[in-house]
Design an enzyme around this catalytic site. Structure first.
Site, mmCIF file in Angstrom:
data_model
loop_
_atom_site.group_PDB
_atom_site.id
_atom_site.type_symbol
_atom_site.label_atom_id
_atom_site.label_comp_id
_atom_site.label_asym_id
_atom_site.label_seq_id
_atom_site.Cartn_x
_atom_site.Cartn_y
_atom_site.Cartn_z
ATOM 1 C CB SER A 20 1.467 -5.856 0.604
ATOM 2 O OG SER A 20 1.330 -7.101 1.271
ATOM 3 N N GLY A 22 0.003 -10.607 -4.328
ATOM 4 C CA GLY A 22 -0.878 -11.649 -4.845
ATOM 5 C C GLY A 22 -2.288 -11.205 -5.198
ATOM 6 C CG LEU A 64 -5.078 -7.872 8.805
ATOM 7 C CD1 LEU A 64 -5.500 -8.768 7.642
ATOM 8 C CD2 LEU A 64 -6.114 -6.778 9.022
ATOM 9 C CG ASN A 90 -6.863 -11.233 -0.465
ATOM 10 O OD1 ASN A 90 -6.898 -12.255 -1.164
ATOM 11 N ND2 ASN A 90 -5.716 -10.575 -0.246
ATOM 12 C CE1 TYR A 156 -4.701 -21.099 3.943
ATOM 13 C CE2 TYR A 156 -5.178 -23.073 2.670
ATOM 14 C CZ TYR A 156 -5.123 -21.695 2.768
ATOM 15 O OH TYR A 156 -5.513 -20.908 1.702
HETATM 16 N N1 LIG Z 1 -2.126 -18.692 -3.537
HETATM 17 C C1 LIG Z 1 -2.941 -19.727 -3.479
HETATM 18 O O1 LIG Z 1 -2.678 -20.802 -4.057
HETATM 19 C C2 LIG Z 1 -4.255 -19.611 -2.743
HETATM 20 C C3 LIG Z 1 -5.226 -20.593 -2.966
HETATM 21 C C4 LIG Z 1 -6.442 -20.498 -2.302
HETATM 22 C C5 LIG Z 1 -6.700 -19.441 -1.452
HETATM 23 N N2 LIG Z 1 -5.735 -18.503 -1.234
HETATM 24 C C6 LIG Z 1 -6.051 -17.396 -0.297
HETATM 25 O O2 LIG Z 1 -5.875 -16.170 -0.970
HETATM 26 C C7 LIG Z 1 -5.659 -15.142 0.000
HETATM 27 C C8 LIG Z 1 -4.518 -14.251 -0.482
HETATM 28 O O3 LIG Z 1 -3.330 -14.992 -0.514
HETATM 29 P P1 LIG Z 1 -2.246 -14.881 -1.681
HETATM 30 O O4 LIG Z 1 -2.219 -16.182 -2.385
HETATM 31 O O5 LIG Z 1 -2.463 -13.645 -2.478
HETATM 32 O O6 LIG Z 1 -0.909 -14.829 -0.787
HETATM 33 P P2 LIG Z 1 0.248 -13.734 -0.595
HETATM 34 O O7 LIG Z 1 0.791 -13.314 -1.901
HETATM 35 O O8 LIG Z 1 1.174 -14.340 0.395
HETATM 36 O O9 LIG Z 1 -0.523 -12.504 0.079
HETATM 37 C C9 LIG Z 1 -0.988 -12.571 1.406
HETATM 38 C C10 LIG Z 1 -1.407 -11.183 1.865
HETATM 39 O O10 LIG Z 1 -1.901 -11.284 3.224
HETATM 40 C C11 LIG Z 1 -1.301 -10.274 3.991
HETATM 41 N N3 LIG Z 1 -1.112 -10.666 5.391
HETATM 42 C C12 LIG Z 1 -0.620 -11.840 5.871
HETATM 43 N N4 LIG Z 1 -0.514 -11.763 7.212
HETATM 44 C C13 LIG Z 1 -0.935 -10.522 7.575
HETATM 45 C C14 LIG Z 1 -1.035 -9.839 8.817
HETATM 46 N N5 LIG Z 1 -0.665 -10.399 9.981
HETATM 47 N N6 LIG Z 1 -1.495 -8.575 8.806
HETATM 48 C C15 LIG Z 1 -1.845 -7.980 7.650
HETATM 49 N N7 LIG Z 1 -1.791 -8.572 6.456
HETATM 50 C C16 LIG Z 1 -1.324 -9.826 6.428
HETATM 51 C C17 LIG Z 1 0.072 -10.038 3.341
HETATM 52 O O11 LIG Z 1 0.497 -8.713 3.618
HETATM 53 P P3 LIG Z 1 1.794 -8.317 4.492
HETATM 54 O O12 LIG Z 1 2.703 -9.522 4.558
HETATM 55 O O13 LIG Z 1 2.388 -7.154 3.756
HETATM 56 O O14 LIG Z 1 1.222 -7.905 5.804
HETATM 57 C C18 LIG Z 1 -0.261 -10.192 1.862
HETATM 58 O O15 LIG Z 1 -0.702 -8.974 1.324
HETATM 59 C C19 LIG Z 1 -5.397 -15.860 1.329
HETATM 60 O O16 LIG Z 1 -6.556 -15.791 2.142
HETATM 61 C C20 LIG Z 1 -5.138 -17.309 0.911
HETATM 62 O O17 LIG Z 1 -5.497 -18.227 1.925
HETATM 63 C C21 LIG Z 1 -4.524 -18.560 -1.867
#
Ligand SMILES: NC(=O)c1ccc[n+]([C@@H]2O[C@H](COP(=O)([O-])OP(=O)(O)OC[C@H]3O[C@@H](n4cnc5c(N)ncnc54)[C@H](OP(=O)(O)O)[C@@H]3O)[C@@H](O)[C@H]2O)c1
Length: 249
Positions: A20, A22, A64, A90, A156
């Protein structure tokens, strides 16, 4: 020279969590553009539906933290397309919750979503791949926080160190089973998504995180995912470490 790329996976079924927003959304867009069928899950399923008006997109509502939701989502993919060929683990989140003073519910949510859900999704996807005999792929969106511990990110960072361990453990299990399935991880530094606002519970702090210099964009990470998936069968990308050029930590 043989040319490979994600296009050779046209028609395959990819299950993407965290679709949904990022990185997950950007991965869905790239895989759909390459001709894959994409089962895309998140709690905010109405946002997943907005990714594309296409029969190749199957939006799935799942929290999840609930194993029953995950099992129902994989069952829906089996009913629609026969099963999952590729899983992109992801979905994830961070809370600012130091080890010396953090909130247990925050720790539990990070462990449940970032680690346990990725384990369950991996097991369910592998069951489908074993049944079909396909040379599938398991890909984890990890983090640079799997490779060093950023300040104040105890649990984290621990979840991402767990993903790093799971990536290597699964590689060993797949080799022991002589499986054609491959496993990869992608480990980004700062990416401009909803992550920082949730982490700091502040839009202003998110702007400060992403505004100091040009940070990675979700599609930069999706391109690395595509690179890992698009390799020829004898090449297994283990982990892609990527930072914004100006990131010092
Ligand atoms: N952004 C960064 O700087 C960064 C850096 C390194 C790694 N990452 C990793 O990248 C991955 C994606 O994160 P992002 O940066 O794209 O963040 P984001 O924009 O906050 O997206 C997070 C996604 O995870 C889903 N999610 C969270 N809790 C959930 C739950 N209980 N059930 C189902 N879905 C859930 C959210 O969907 P809903 O809320 O709609 O359920 C959303 O689609 C993560 O694993 C994060 O640790 C991010």
């Amino acid at each position: 020279m043989t040319s490979f790329g994600v296009e050779r996976l046209r028609g395959r079924v990819a299950f993407v969590t965290g679709a949904s927003s990022g990185i997950g959304r950007a991965v869905c867009e790239r895989l759909l553009a390459a001709g894959l069928r994409v089962a895309a899950c998140a709690r905010r399923v109405e946002r997943v539906r907005q990714i594309a008006a296409s029969d190749d997109l199957l939006p799935l509502a799942a929290d999840l933290r609930q194993e029953a939701d995950i099992l129902a989502a994989f069952a829906a993919v089996r009913a629609r397309w026969g099963g999952t060929d590729i899983v992109i683990n992801n979905a994830g989140l961070g809370h600012h919750a130091p080890l010396s003073s953090g909130d247990t519910d925050h720790w539990r949510e990070m462990l449940d979503v970032n680690v346990l859900a990725a384990c369950v999704c991996t097991r369910e996807a592998l069951a489908d791949m074993r049944r079909s005999g396909i040379d599938g792929h398991v890909l984890f969106v990890s983090s640079m926080a799997a490779h060093r511990v950023p300040a104040d990110s105890a649990v984290y960072s621990a979840t991402k160190f767990a993903i790093r361990a799971l990536t290597e453990a699964l590689r060993q299990e797949l080799r022991a089973a002589k499986s054609p399935v491959r496993v990869s991880a992608v480990s980004p530094g700062y990416v401009q998504t909803e992550f920082a606002a949730k982490y700091h519970k502040s839009e202003a702090a998110a702007e400060a995180t992403y505004g100091a210099y040009p940070v990675l964009q979700p599609d930069d990470v999706a391109a690395a995912v595509e690179y890992a998936l698009g390799q020829p069968p004898h090449v297994q990308i283990h982990d892609v470490l990527m930072r914004p050029t100006d990131q010092t930590s």
